[in-house]
Design a protein around this motif. Structure first.
Motif, PDB file in Angstrom:
ATOM      1  N   GLU A  79      58.902  14.353  35.222  1.00 21.00           N
ATOM      2  CA  GLU A  79      59.374  13.016  35.090  1.00 21.00           C
ATOM      3  C   GLU A  79      60.261  13.117  33.627  1.00 21.00           C
ATOM      4  OE1 GLU A  79      55.936  10.868  35.804  1.00 21.00           O
ATOM      5  OE2 GLU A  79      56.098  10.907  38.164  1.00 21.00           O
ATOM      6  N   ALA A  80      59.799  13.735  32.650  1.00 20.47           N
ATOM      7  CA  ALA A  80      60.202  13.455  31.418  1.00 20.47           C
ATOM      8  C   ALA A  80      61.735  14.439  31.345  1.00 20.47           C
ATOM      9  CB  ALA A  80      59.299  13.980  30.431  1.00 20.47           C
ATOM     10  N   LYS A  81      61.732  15.289  31.871  1.00 22.70           N
ATOM     11  CA  LYS A  81      62.906  16.368  31.808  1.00 22.70           C
ATOM     12  C   LYS A  81      63.990  16.505  32.908  1.00 22.70           C
ATOM     13  CE  LYS A  81      61.649  17.878  27.698  1.00 22.70           C
ATOM     14  NZ  LYS A  81      62.616  17.702  26.477  1.00 22.70           N
ATOM     15  N   CYS A  82      63.319  16.178  34.424  1.00 25.76           N
ATOM     16  CA  CYS A  82      64.021  16.668  35.357  1.00 25.76           C
ATOM     17  C   CYS A  82      64.515  15.530  36.343  1.00 25.76           C
ATOM     18  CB  CYS A  82      63.180  17.907  36.354  1.00 25.76           C
ATOM     19  SG  CYS A  82      62.637  19.418  35.244  1.00 25.76           S
ATOM     20  N   ALA A  83      63.594  14.616  36.294  1.00 24.53           N
ATOM     21  CA  ALA A  83      63.634  13.388  37.337  1.00 24.53           C
ATOM     22  C   ALA A  83      65.069  12.600  37.135  1.00 24.53           C
ATOM     23  CB  ALA A  83      62.447  12.444  37.315  1.00 24.53           C
ATOM     24  N   VAL A  84      65.659  12.637  35.695  1.00 22.51           N
ATOM     25  CA  VAL A  84      66.686  11.793  35.461  1.00 22.51           C
ATOM     26  C   VAL A  84      68.064  12.410  36.398  1.00 22.51           C
ATOM     27  CG1 VAL A  84      67.494  13.347  33.457  1.00 22.51           C
ATOM     28  CG2 VAL A  84      68.204  10.937  33.669  1.00 22.51           C
ATOM     29  N   ALA A 130      63.161  31.706  39.744  1.00 28.45           N
ATOM     30  CA  ALA A 130      64.485  31.003  39.869  1.00 28.45           C
ATOM     31  C   ALA A 130      64.514  29.578  39.019  1.00 28.45           C
ATOM     32  CB  ALA A 130      64.896  30.916  41.382  1.00 28.45           C
ATOM     33  N   PHE A 131      63.417  28.850  39.065  1.00 28.84           N
ATOM     34  CA  PHE A 131      63.210  27.498  38.410  1.00 28.84           C
ATOM     35  C   PHE A 131      63.208  27.929  36.920  1.00 28.84           C
ATOM     36  CE2 PHE A 131      61.601  26.773  42.599  1.00 28.84           C
ATOM     37  CZ  PHE A 131      62.229  25.630  42.915  1.00 28.84           C
ATOM     38  N   LEU A 132      62.384  28.964  36.471  1.00 28.63           N
ATOM     39  CA  LEU A 132      62.591  29.119  35.028  1.00 28.63           C
ATOM     40  C   LEU A 132      64.096  29.892  34.637  1.00 28.63           C
ATOM     41  CD1 LEU A 132      60.951  29.742  32.260  1.00 28.63           C
ATOM     42  CD2 LEU A 132      60.498  32.348  33.132  1.00 28.63           C
ATOM     43  N   ILE A 133      64.666  30.443  35.478  1.00 30.75           N
ATOM     44  CA  ILE A 133      65.982  30.981  35.079  1.00 30.75           C
ATOM     45  C   ILE A 133      66.817  29.618  34.989  1.00 30.75           C
ATOM     46  CG2 ILE A 133      68.116  32.346  35.627  1.00 30.75           C
ATOM     47  CD1 ILE A 133      66.001  34.372  36.803  1.00 30.75           C
ATOM     48  N   ALA A 134      66.760  28.808  35.933  1.00 29.85           N
ATOM     49  CA  ALA A 134      67.691  27.773  36.005  1.00 29.85           C
ATOM     50  C   ALA A 134      67.496  26.746  34.625  1.00 29.85           C
ATOM     51  CB  ALA A 134      67.535  26.881  37.185  1.00 29.85           C
ATOM     52  N   ALA A 135      66.331  26.515  34.203  1.00 31.41           N
ATOM     53  CA  ALA A 135      66.033  25.646  33.314  1.00 31.41           C
ATOM     54  C   ALA A 135      66.569  26.302  31.841  1.00 31.41           C
ATOM     55  CB  ALA A 135      64.442  25.259  33.139  1.00 31.41           C
ATOM     56  N   ARG A 136      66.320  27.624  31.796  1.00 29.48           N
ATOM     57  CA  ARG A 136      66.702  28.281  30.392  1.00 29.48           C
ATOM     58  C   ARG A 136      68.133  28.547  30.436  1.00 29.48           C
ATOM     59  NH1 ARG A 136      64.320  33.808  30.509  1.00 29.48           N
ATOM     60  NH2 ARG A 136      62.318  32.611  30.206  1.00 29.48           N
ATOM     61  N   ASN A 137      68.877  28.927  31.710  1.00 26.84           N
ATOM     62  CA  ASN A 137      70.158  29.440  31.472  1.00 26.84           C
ATOM     63  C   ASN A 137      71.125  28.325  32.257  1.00 26.84           C
ATOM     64  OD1 ASN A 137      69.296  31.495  30.369  1.00 26.84           O
ATOM     65  ND2 ASN A 137      69.018  32.813  32.328  1.00 26.84           N
ATOM     66  N   GLY A 138      70.670  27.569  32.805  1.00 26.56           N
ATOM     67  CA  GLY A 138      71.654  26.686  33.661  1.00 26.56           C
ATOM     68  C   GLY A 138      71.856  27.563  35.034  1.00 26.56           C
ATOM     69  N   VAL A 139      72.773  26.984  36.017  1.00 26.72           N
ATOM     70  CA  VAL A 139      72.941  27.570  37.140  1.00 26.72           C
ATOM     71  C   VAL A 139      74.362  27.080  37.639  1.00 26.72           C
ATOM     72  CG1 VAL A 139      72.278  27.726  39.820  1.00 26.72           C
ATOM     73  CG2 VAL A 139      70.372  27.030  38.196  1.00 26.72           C
ATOM     74  N   ARG A 140      75.009  28.131  38.137  1.00 24.44           N
ATOM     75  CA  ARG A 140      76.365  27.817  38.759  1.00 24.44           C
ATOM     76  C   ARG A 140      75.971  27.338  40.058  1.00 24.44           C
ATOM     77  NH1 ARG A 140      79.160  30.885  42.420  1.00 24.44           N
ATOM     78  NH2 ARG A 140      77.798  32.477  42.561  1.00 24.44           N
ATOM     79  N   ALA A 141      76.925  26.344  40.716  1.00 21.45           N
ATOM     80  CA  ALA A 141      76.696  25.751  41.897  1.00 21.45           C
ATOM     81  C   ALA A 141      77.092  26.665  42.802  1.00 21.45           C
ATOM     82  CB  ALA A 141      77.857  24.560  41.873  1.00 21.45           C
ATOM     83  N   HIS A 193      74.922  26.075  46.456  1.00 23.98           N
ATOM     84  CA  HIS A 193      74.514  25.393  47.643  1.00 23.98           C
ATOM     85  C   HIS A 193      75.079  24.231  47.884  1.00 23.98           C
ATOM     86  CE1 HIS A 193      71.882  28.760  48.600  1.00 23.98           C
ATOM     87  NE2 HIS A 193      71.214  28.583  47.429  1.00 23.98           N
ATOM     88  N   TRP A 194      75.126  23.225  46.590  1.00 25.87           N
ATOM     89  CA  TRP A 194      75.323  21.928  46.685  1.00 25.87           C
ATOM     90  C   TRP A 194      76.832  21.713  46.145  1.00 25.87           C
ATOM     91  CZ3 TRP A 194      71.943  18.888  49.281  1.00 25.87           C
ATOM     92  CH2 TRP A 194      70.570  19.607  49.504  1.00 25.87           C
ATOM     93  N   LYS A 195      77.230  20.626  46.119  1.00 23.79           N
ATOM     94  CA  LYS A 195      78.574  19.856  45.425  1.00 23.79           C
ATOM     95  C   LYS A 195      78.461  19.335  44.309  1.00 23.79           C
ATOM     96  CE  LYS A 195      81.159  20.475  49.917  1.00 23.79           C
ATOM     97  NZ  LYS A 195      82.029  19.677  51.015  1.00 23.79           N
ATOM     98  N   PHE A 196      77.334  19.542  43.697  1.00 25.57           N
ATOM     99  CA  PHE A 196      76.932  18.682  42.464  1.00 25.57           C
ATOM    100  C   PHE A 196      77.597  19.219  41.251  1.00 25.57           C
ATOM    101  CE2 PHE A 196      73.413  17.577  45.310  1.00 25.57           C
ATOM    102  CZ  PHE A 196      73.888  16.404  45.681  1.00 25.57           C
ATOM    103  N   GLY A 197      78.208  20.323  41.266  1.00 28.25           N
ATOM    104  CA  GLY A 197      78.639  21.238  40.053  1.00 28.25           C
ATOM    105  C   GLY A 197      77.490  21.998  39.427  1.00 28.25           C
ATOM    106  N   ASN A 198      77.783  22.642  38.534  1.00 32.58           N
ATOM    107  CA  ASN A 198      76.837  23.540  37.664  1.00 32.58           C
ATOM    108  C   ASN A 198      75.734  22.657  37.156  1.00 32.58           C
ATOM    109  OD1 ASN A 198      78.642  25.550  38.421  1.00 32.58           O
ATOM    110  ND2 ASN A 198      79.698  25.526  36.498  1.00 32.58           N
ATOM    111  N   MET A 199      74.487  23.203  36.879  1.00 31.32           N
ATOM    112  CA  MET A 199      73.404  22.653  36.272  1.00 31.32           C
ATOM    113  C   MET A 199      73.314  23.303  35.007  1.00 31.32           C
ATOM    114  SD  MET A 199      69.315  23.102  37.154  1.00 31.32           S
ATOM    115  CE  MET A 199      68.322  23.111  35.492  1.00 31.32           C
ATOM    116  N   PRO A 200      73.485  22.314  33.893  1.00 32.58           N
ATOM    117  CA  PRO A 200      73.361  22.986  32.398  1.00 32.58           C
ATOM    118  C   PRO A 200      71.891  23.434  32.302  1.00 32.58           C
ATOM    119  CG  PRO A 200      73.461  20.463  32.493  1.00 32.58           C
ATOM    120  CD  PRO A 200      73.509  20.938  33.827  1.00 32.58           C
ATOM    121  N   PRO A 201      71.478  24.145  31.383  1.00 33.67           N
ATOM    122  CA  PRO A 201      70.153  24.421  30.617  1.00 33.67           C
ATOM    123  C   PRO A 201      69.484  23.438  30.656  1.00 33.67           C
ATOM    124  CG  PRO A 201      72.075  25.851  29.537  1.00 33.67           C
ATOM    125  CD  PRO A 201      72.644  24.832  30.279  1.00 33.67           C
TER     126      PRO A 201
END
Length: 150
Positions: free
Chosen positions: A68-73, A103-114, A116-124
């Protein structure tokens, strides 16, 4: 010695080919492959219907607070996603057999290239620890199980 060098070179070439093939295969998939059609939803509406479990483990309760503090936004309350912002994590795409906990740890640490979805890349995710990500992952996994995603 010559055989050892040849075998090593062959393994390196095989590894490179496997890596490139894997990348090409991901690149050829439509971005919405397996994801729901969200084109008709208003932004930033909730994407997934999420049933909350009757009870969360103690670690998942801590993970929920961190989520809720870091991801829900971006990922929405209960990891239901927000159209135009970020996908739901309570979705079969993120089941353990397709996205391991790491995969969740890597995504949070490094971000993720889009991919599966069309939302764009996820930043760290700034300011989240590895321990917090592990607890968030436990929370997400308990939500997934409560929604029939194993």
């Amino acid at each position: 010695m010559r055989n050892f060098t040849g075998v090593t070179l062959l393994l390196v070439v095989f590894g490179i080919c496997l890596f490139v093939w894997n990348r090409l295969e991901i690149g050829q998939q439509p971005l919405s492959s397996g994801s729901p059609d969200v084109t008709e939803l208003e932004e930033p509406s909730v994407i997934a219907e999420v049933t909350l479990p009757d009870q969360l483990s103690e670690n998942a309760q801590i993970g929920k607070r961190a989520f809720e503090a870091k991801c829900a936004v971006c990922h929405g309350q209960g990891a239901a996603g927000k159209n135009g912002v970020a996908p739901p994590l309570v979705h079969s795409i993120y089941r353990p057999g397709h996205h391991a906990d790491v995969a969740f740890l890597i995504a949070a640490r490094n971000g993720v290239r889009a991919h599966h979805w069309k939302f764009g890349n996820m930043p760290p995710v700034e300011g989240i620890t590895e321990g917090e990500v592990r607890l968030v992952t436990q929370y997400i996994r308990e939500l997934q199980r409560a929604n029939g995603i194993e």
